[in-house]
Structures are given as C-alpha cells and as structure tokens.
Design a protein around this motif. Structure first.
Motif, PDB file in Angstrom:
ATOM      1  N   UNK A 260     -16.027   7.778  -5.706  1.00  0.00           N
ATOM      2  CA  UNK A 260     -16.689   8.187  -6.950  1.00  0.00           C
ATOM      3  C   UNK A 260     -16.626   7.078  -7.985  1.00  0.00           C
ATOM      4  N   UNK A 261     -16.301   5.886  -7.551  1.00  0.00           N
ATOM      5  CA  UNK A 261     -16.263   4.765  -8.484  1.00  0.00           C
ATOM      6  C   UNK A 261     -15.079   4.824  -9.429  1.00  0.00           C
ATOM      7  N   UNK A 262     -13.954   5.354  -8.978  1.00  0.00           N
ATOM      8  CA  UNK A 262     -12.744   5.411  -9.800  1.00  0.00           C
ATOM      9  C   UNK A 262     -11.600   4.698  -9.079  1.00  0.00           C
ATOM     10  N   UNK A 263     -11.723   3.386  -8.867  1.00  0.00           N
ATOM     11  CA  UNK A 263     -10.684   2.691  -8.097  1.00  0.00           C
ATOM     12  C   UNK A 263      -9.320   2.751  -8.775  1.00  0.00           C
ATOM     13  N   UNK A 264      -9.314   2.828 -10.121  1.00  0.00           N
ATOM     14  CA  UNK A 264      -8.019   2.849 -10.807  1.00  0.00           C
ATOM     15  C   UNK A 264      -7.274   4.149 -10.517  1.00  0.00           C
ATOM     16  N   UNK A 265      -8.029   5.275 -10.588  1.00  0.00           N
ATOM     17  CA  UNK A 265      -7.418   6.570 -10.248  1.00  0.00           C
ATOM     18  C   UNK A 265      -6.901   6.543  -8.814  1.00  0.00           C
ATOM     19  N   UNK A 266      -7.708   5.947  -7.922  1.00  0.00           N
ATOM     20  CA  UNK A 266      -7.304   5.879  -6.514  1.00  0.00           C
ATOM     21  C   UNK A 266      -5.994   5.109  -6.382  1.00  0.00           C
ATOM     22  N   UNK A 267      -5.915   3.976  -7.078  1.00  0.00           N
ATOM     23  CA  UNK A 267      -4.719   3.144  -6.968  1.00  0.00           C
ATOM     24  C   UNK A 267      -3.506   3.832  -7.571  1.00  0.00           C
ATOM     25  N   UNK A 268      -3.716   4.521  -8.712  1.00  0.00           N
ATOM     26  CA  UNK A 268      -2.545   5.138  -9.342  1.00  0.00           C
ATOM     27  C   UNK A 268      -2.028   6.292  -8.486  1.00  0.00           C
ATOM     28  N   UNK A 269      -2.945   6.991  -7.823  1.00  0.00           N
ATOM     29  CA  UNK A 269      -2.502   8.070  -6.926  1.00  0.00           C
ATOM     30  C   UNK A 269      -1.767   7.476  -5.718  1.00  0.00           C
ATOM     31  N   UNK A 270      -2.254   6.331  -5.286  1.00  0.00           N
ATOM     32  CA  UNK A 270      -1.624   5.679  -4.136  1.00  0.00           C
ATOM     33  C   UNK A 270      -0.162   5.341  -4.437  1.00  0.00           C
ATOM     34  N   UNK A 293      -5.090   2.779   2.294  1.00  0.00           N
ATOM     35  CA  UNK A 293      -5.021   1.499   1.596  1.00  0.00           C
ATOM     36  C   UNK A 293      -6.396   0.855   1.520  1.00  0.00           C
ATOM     37  N   UNK A 294      -7.153   0.958   2.621  1.00  0.00           N
ATOM     38  CA  UNK A 294      -8.487   0.364   2.632  1.00  0.00           C
ATOM     39  C   UNK A 294      -9.364   1.010   1.564  1.00  0.00           C
ATOM     40  N   UNK A 295      -9.299   2.361   1.500  1.00  0.00           N
ATOM     41  CA  UNK A 295     -10.111   3.082   0.509  1.00  0.00           C
ATOM     42  C   UNK A 295      -9.759   2.640  -0.901  1.00  0.00           C
ATOM     43  N   UNK A 296      -8.467   2.438  -1.140  1.00  0.00           N
ATOM     44  CA  UNK A 296      -8.042   2.069  -2.483  1.00  0.00           C
ATOM     45  C   UNK A 296      -8.245   0.578  -2.748  1.00  0.00           C
ATOM     46  N   UNK A 297      -8.811  -0.136  -1.785  1.00  0.00           N
ATOM     47  CA  UNK A 297      -9.097  -1.547  -1.969  1.00  0.00           C
ATOM     48  C   UNK A 297      -7.890  -2.448  -1.762  1.00  0.00           C
ATOM     49  N   UNK A 298      -6.791  -1.906  -1.227  1.00  0.00           N
ATOM     50  CA  UNK A 298      -5.587  -2.714  -0.992  1.00  0.00           C
ATOM     51  C   UNK A 298      -5.590  -3.198   0.466  1.00  0.00           C
ATOM     52  N   UNK A 299      -6.497  -4.124   0.771  1.00  0.00           N
ATOM     53  CA  UNK A 299      -6.689  -4.515   2.163  1.00  0.00           C
ATOM     54  C   UNK A 299      -5.453  -5.218   2.729  1.00  0.00           C
ATOM     55  N   UNK A 300      -4.778  -5.999   1.874  1.00  0.00           N
ATOM     56  CA  UNK A 300      -3.598  -6.722   2.358  1.00  0.00           C
ATOM     57  C   UNK A 300      -2.487  -5.757   2.761  1.00  0.00           C
ATOM     58  N   UNK A 301      -2.296  -4.716   1.928  1.00  0.00           N
ATOM     59  CA  UNK A 301      -1.280  -3.707   2.251  1.00  0.00           C
ATOM     60  C   UNK A 301      -1.643  -3.012   3.553  1.00  0.00           C
ATOM     61  N   UNK A 302      -2.938  -2.735   3.720  1.00  0.00           N
ATOM     62  CA  UNK A 302      -3.397  -2.103   4.958  1.00  0.00           C
ATOM     63  C   UNK A 302      -3.047  -2.994   6.142  1.00  0.00           C
ATOM     64  N   UNK A 303      -3.252  -4.300   5.967  1.00  0.00           N
ATOM     65  CA  UNK A 303      -3.002  -5.231   7.054  1.00  0.00           C
ATOM     66  C   UNK A 303      -1.520  -5.254   7.442  1.00  0.00           C
ATOM     67  N   UNK A 304      -0.643  -5.124   6.423  1.00  0.00           N
ATOM     68  CA  UNK A 304       0.797  -5.122   6.743  1.00  0.00           C
ATOM     69  C   UNK A 304       1.145  -3.936   7.632  1.00  0.00           C
TER      70      UNK A 304
END
Ligand code: ZN
Ligand code: ZN
Length: 724
Positions: A260-270, A293-304
């Motif tokens: 829904x275009x709310x990456x900040x909300x996604x990250x804070x929930x993460x 992690x991918x959804x929240x745009x944290x690709x590096x964390x996903x990779x770990x």
C-alpha cells in the motif's frame, strides 16, 4: 438448485463438451508404450496411496503405469484410478488435460466425491479457474454425489481468483443448504472470497456470526482490509488477534503495508517481530521470514536468512531471487539463479520465478542469457512456454533487448492471445521503432475480438512517437474516446513527446494546457526535452519552472535546461543553472551503461577503470577516436555544459559510459556479432553520432537502449532517424 446456478457468467462451452469421451481418447494416448509384463500386484503396489506421486517422476512414467493397469484389467479399479487421476491433476509433473480426459472416460458409478473434488481443486488452481465452476455445475446436474465440505473451499478459491461475486454469493447459499455453514474451513473460505473481492461487510458478517475462529479467519479478514486500502482497520484487527500470531499473520500485515506504499509502517512492524521467529529452524518459517524481509525492502537481511539455510526449496529460491529483481538488483538476481541451477539439480523453477528472472534479463538487456532462459523454459515447462504470463515476459524481454524478430515469434506461438499478449507485442514494436507495423497488429487485434484498453493506447501512441508518425498518433488519440477510454496522464505524455519530437513545440505546450488533470514531472520533462531538441528557450523556461516547482531535486531538469541555453549559445544562463544546481546540492543521476558479452553482464560509469581489461578498453577508445577523426568526425560539445576548455570537454565526452561499453564490445565480442548496450539515461548527441560512425567504420551493428527508446545503428545510420 441446478436452475439457479445456471445463469452464471461462465456459461460458455462446458468442459464435458470439450472432453467428450470417445472410446479411443485415453487408450490412444497410451498405445505408444511398450508395456513390460508386470503383475497386477506390482501395479497396485506402485500406485498404492502412499507412493503414487513419489514413484512417478513424470507423465511418461505415469502413462506407462496406466497402460499396464489397463492391460491388467484395473482400469475400473477405484483405488488405481483415484491414484492416477490424483497424480495427473494435482502433481506439478502431472497434466490436467490428461486428468480431464481420464475423468470423462470413467463410468459414472466410479465418480465419488474424492474424484470430483480432486478435479474441482485442480481446475480451481489452473489458469482457467472458471472450469471449476463448470465442473460443479455438472456435479449438481448429475446429482449422484452431493458436494461436501471439501468441495466448497476450492470453488470459493476459484471465485476469489475470478473476482466473481455473483458466483460466490450463489455458493454461499449452497453452503447454507448443505448444512456446512458451521464448518470452520468452509467459513474461512467464505470470509476470504468476500474479503478478496472487496465485499468487506459481507466478510465481516460471516466472521462475526460465529465465535469459533482460528488464525486463518483473522488472516483472511485482515488481508481483505489491507488489499482494499483500509490500513487502520487492518492494523486494529491485527493488534486484537486473540490467537498466537503466526509468522504468516505478520507476513500478511507487513507485505500489506509495503504494497500500500507504506514502507515505513512495514519496517516499523518488522522491528516488532518476536525474536522466536528469527531463531526458528523450520524451513517454512525461514522462507516466510525471507519473504517478509523482501516485502519490507530489507533485501540484505533476507539474504542473511537465506544463506543460513541448509537445503532450500523452490519457494525459498524464488522468494530471494524475486526480491533482488524487485529491488532493482538484476545482476545479483541472475547470478543467484545460475547458482541455483548448479547447486540444486532437483529444484525445478516455477512460473513465478521464471517470469521474474526473464524480466531481470529484460532490464539488463542480456539477450544471450534471455535466449538461454527461453530454451530452458521450452525444455522444462513446455506447455508454459506458450502460455500467458511467461510468453508476455519473453516478448517484453526480446523487445527490450532489441530483438523484435524473436518477440514476434513468441507472440505468434502463443496458444491464446489475451489483451496482455497484444499489449506486450504492441509496446515491443513501439519501443523498437516499428510504428508502421503497429497499425496492422492493432486491426488484427480488433478482428480477433479483443477490445483495446489504456495500455494498448500507451503502446500505440508511444510507437507513433518513436517513429515520428504525427498524423497517426493524433488519429489514435482521438480514437481512444470511441472505445470509452479517457486519456490519462500517460497518454498525454506520449502525445507531448510525439508533437515535441516532431518540432511542434508550441502545439505540445497548447496540449498541456487542455489537460484536465495536473501535469506531472514526466509531462514537463517531455516538453523540456522537445525544447532541447528544437531550441525553444521561452517554452523551455516555462516548462522548467513548473518542473522544478513539482520536484526541486529533479536533476535531469537542470541538465536539460542548461542544455537548451547552451545550444542557443546562452552560455551565461547555462552556467547559472549549473551553479544553482550545485548550490542546491542537486546530484546528477550518474550515467551508467550495461553490456553483455560472452554470457556476462558488465557495468560502466563515466570514466570507469574498474573493469579488469580497463587498459585495453582505453586504448581501444583512443584508437576509435583517432579513426573517427580521420572520418572527419568533430565532437559535438554543445551538450556538455561545464565551464571548461574544449580539451577537457572532449575528454568528458570521450569517457561517457556507453563509449566505454562500446569499446569493450569491440574487443570482447566476435567480429560479426551485434553489440548491445543499455544506458540508464538519454544518450547524448556525441555518443549517438559516434555510434553511427562506428557502425560504418567497424562494420558492426550496435543496438543501444537508452532511457526512452532503442537505437539500431547500422552502416552509419540509426533507426531513430536522429529523432530521440
Ligand atoms: Zn555521451
Ligand atoms: Zn538513434
């Protein structure tokens, strides 16, 4: 009961008529198999409930077993038939076509609820979910087997995929009459179908009516609120969930915010994610964590997480690779896909993964790898290679790699051409400059009964613009209204581009004034681009003012405006814009070019020296410049606007990333090969004329895709006719 079901929308040809049983239909498919002598005990053993799908790796093996079963007189044996049908219908290696043939060749007395449900389930998840509804129709009219609690969830899933509210509501009343309204699984499916279609009140009513709920009930309802933009309500429900929240619940919520275009909300929930989920050992949970992690745009964390896993299944690989594609790291996506091929021989890529990896090739302009993928898909998923999504991805890839011939071929091989297919080929022809062919394809499309949509016209208008077909473009622009399509900002963008490129800059500005929506950055940018090409200072200034108002950081705008001044010889103004840009700290998007050579993709920026063969590249560049000078090529310096002497300007031009890529292309590819380069910005005038000359002097075809279009350089001229 049957009568009320009859008026549904999908009352085209029923499956029964397509698969009318003929005495030979199944047996003729089996004739080719040489059947080794096996006992009936053996066949039963192989087909026993526990191991049918694990024993058969392919349809070929299954058909051999089936042939044996028929020979041994087991073709009417309920458990044998059930196993064969189940494998064909449900297994990834199966064939729904074969399953359907078999199903209709069976005697009615054999058809129990397991067989009906298996068929409905398989069709519900197929590319044609409406077939599941047809089957239900037939099940009702035969009347010998009543639907049960396993029938409805699959049917409701089909409705959710079809967004078929009417059918969903009819099923709801069937559920009621069948006395299954209190079955939790059926109720969850009802909540889900209403939630997915957007009938949130109905979903809520089913949810509220019975206090017996599980996390699936909550997840379905929350998913519906998220999908239809009610983020607050979704958040409230999420915090109220009385059940232990599963990782899946977190995933729905986080990806809902992200989509829904709310990456900040996604990250804070993460960040609130309970730690037990990150310390899990279950592969399913870890895969879910990766996708989160991918959804929240944290690709590096996903990779770990990905790297910490031992054996990975296809979902896991797919998730990680599409994560890279979505975050724009196409090189890493391709690299990981190759690794997957080497490491996991048994992992078979699915459609989703293939679509995303094909699109990575499209972005990179990696034709060789794209072709390899195409061959790979043909081999591994022969039926899918001629179907919707994958075919469209292939058309797009070939178009974006400048190989329109291959794109057209894929298009003609497609079994059924839907609107997506037509749009893909129209857009592909457009960006490659085949504006004249677009009209022909468009009328063919109309003849085949497909109605154009907004994207169709974006493709057509773009095509007219790239080919400089002003009259045609205006005609199509008018035509849109005939099909009830109001032009949106993209269509206006194409038109302004079209008029502007043709030198009709005032007409373009007039069109902007007639727009019934606020012009955006692209519109003003297109107008400004036209002014750069045709040197109209007053309109350029107006366009730039609007553009900067909308986006003060827009670097291309400053660069274009100073180019307009420079081209008009107003060097003071040009320098002022430059200085303002510096003072404001506006950063120029760095130019970057990609080239594929021998199956690898290389990336260059201005003055790049990172390539292992940098030394050779620069001597090649030097040689190139010398030979061009002999051909009387004078560098076009009007486009570099630094207040530097001509010598330095020449150097800056000489080192543009596309020239470095070109030099590598000349030394690293075979003498007759095409050189294909992808540039992230618009190509500058000097690089353009350099490429034209190189194509003649070195007798090389060069295909350059810049931000806006394709340039096919051949024998000293370019397909864009210097119109870009
Ligand atoms: Zn250049
Ligand atoms: Zn060109």
């Amino acid at each position: 009961m049957v009568a009320m079901w009859h008026n549904h929308r999908y009352h085209r040809q029923s499956l029964y008529h397509q698969y009318r049983p003929s005495p030979s239909s199944v047996t003729s498919a089996l004739v080719e198999f040489q059947v080794p002598r096996k006992s009936s005990k053996h066949v039963r053993g192989v087909l026993s409930l526990s191991n049918a799908s694990s024993t058969c790796g392919s349809m070929k093996e299954l058909m051999q077993l089936h042939a044996q079963a028929i020979k041994l007189g087991l073709s009417e044996d309920r458990s044998v038939v059930s196993q064969i049908l189940f494998f064909c219908a449900i297994s990834d290696a199966g064939s729904l076509h074969y399953a359907t043939l078999l199903f209709y060749s069976l005697h009615q007395h054999l058809l129990d609820s397991f067989l009906w449900n298996t068929m409905i389930r398989a069709h519900a998840k197929s590319d044609a979910p409406q077939s599941a509804l047809h089957l239900f129709d037939e099940m009702l009219s035969q009347g010998s087997v009543p639907p049960d609690k396993f029938t409805f969830p699959f049917l409701l899933k089909a409705c959710a995929r079809l967004q078929a509210l009417h059918e969903g509501e009819q099923l709801h009343s069937h559920v009621f009459k069948s006395g299954l309204a209190f079955d939790l699984v059926v109720r969850n499916a009802l909540i889900n179908v209403y939630a997915q279609i957007g009938m949130l009140e109905s979903a809520r009513r089913v949810f509220d009516r019975n206090p017996q709920r599980d996390s699936v009930s909550w997840n379905s309802l929350i998913g519906g609120y998220l999908k239809h933009g009610h983020l607050e309500e979704a958040g409230r429900l999420f915090s109220q969930m009385p059940h232990e929240k599963t990782l899946f619940s977190w995933n729905i919520m986080i990806s809902g915010y992200a989509k829904s275009g709310q990456p900040e909300l996604a990250k804070s929930l993460l960040r609130q994610l309970p730690s037990e989920f990150s310390n899990t050992n279950s592969p399913i949970s870890l895969t879910c964590l990766i996708s989160l992690y991918v959804e929240a745009g944290e690709v590096e964390a996903a990779r770990r997480v990905f790297d910490s896993m031992g054996e990975k299944d296809i979902v896991c690989w797919s998730c990680m690779i599409s994560g890279y594609v979505r975050s724009g790291n196409y090189m890493e996506a391709l690299r990981l896909f190759k690794e997957m091929q080497q490491v996991e021989e048994n992992v078979k890529p699915d459609k989703v993964l293939l679509v995303s990896i094909v699109s990575a090739c499209a972005h990179l302009g990696a034709l060789e790898q794209g072709k390899w993928l195409h061959a790979f898909i043909r081999k591994k998923l022969p039926s899918a290679s001629r179907e919707g999504e994958i075919s469209c991805a292939l058309i797009d890839m070939y178009s974006k790699c400048g190989s329109i011939k291959d794109a057209v071929e894929v298009f003609h091989e497609m079994v059924t051409k839907d609107i997506m297919a037509w749009n893909s080929i129209l857009c592909g022809l457009g960006i490659n400059g085949y504006g004249n062919d677009v009209g022909m394809y468009f009328s063919e499309m109309l003849k085949s009964g497909i109605m154009p949509d907004r994207i169709t016209f974006v493709g057509i208008l773009g095509a007219c613009s790239h080919a400089g077909l002003v009259d045609d473009g205006q005609r199509y622009f008018q035509l849109m209204k005939t099909y009830g399509i109001e032009p949106d900002i993209k269509h206006y963008g194409c038109m302004i581009d079209l008029l502007g490129r043709a030198g009709l800059v005032s007409e373009a500005e007039a069109l902007v004034q007639t727009m019934h929506m606020r012009p955006n950055v692209e519109i003003w940018g297109a107008l400004l681009g036209a002014c750069r090409k045709h040197g109209n200072v007053p309109i350029a200034e107006r366009a730039a003012r609007n553009l900067i108002e909308l986006d003060p950081e827009h670097s291309a705008c400053h660069v274009l405006l100073s180019n307009v001044y420079a081209a008009a010889g107003q060097w003071d103004n040009a320098r002022n814009v430059r200085l303002k840009m510096k003072a404001k700290g506006v950063k120029r998007v760095p130019g970057c070019s990609l080239i594929e050579s021998k199956g690898n993709v290389y990336e260059f920026v201005v003055g790049d020296v990172s390539h292992p063969r940098a030394g050779e590249i620069y001597s090649m560049l030097q040689e190139m410049i010398e030979r061009l000078k002999l051909a009387n090529h004078v560098l076009d310096t009007s486009q570099v606007l630094f207040d530097v002497g001509d010598d330095e300007r020449e150097v800056a031009l000489g080192y543009h990333s596309e020239k470095l890529a070109l030099a590598l292309g000349l030394i690293d590819t075979c003498p007759k090969d095409q050189i294909r380069i992808v540039k992230n910005l618009r190509v500058c005038g000097d690089c353009h004329s350099t490429m034209k000359l190189v194509s003649r002097i070195y007798e090389r075809e060069i295909i350059l895709r810049d931000r806006n279009r394709f340039h096919h350089f051949k024998e000293g001229s370019c397909s864009c006719m210097d119109y870009w």
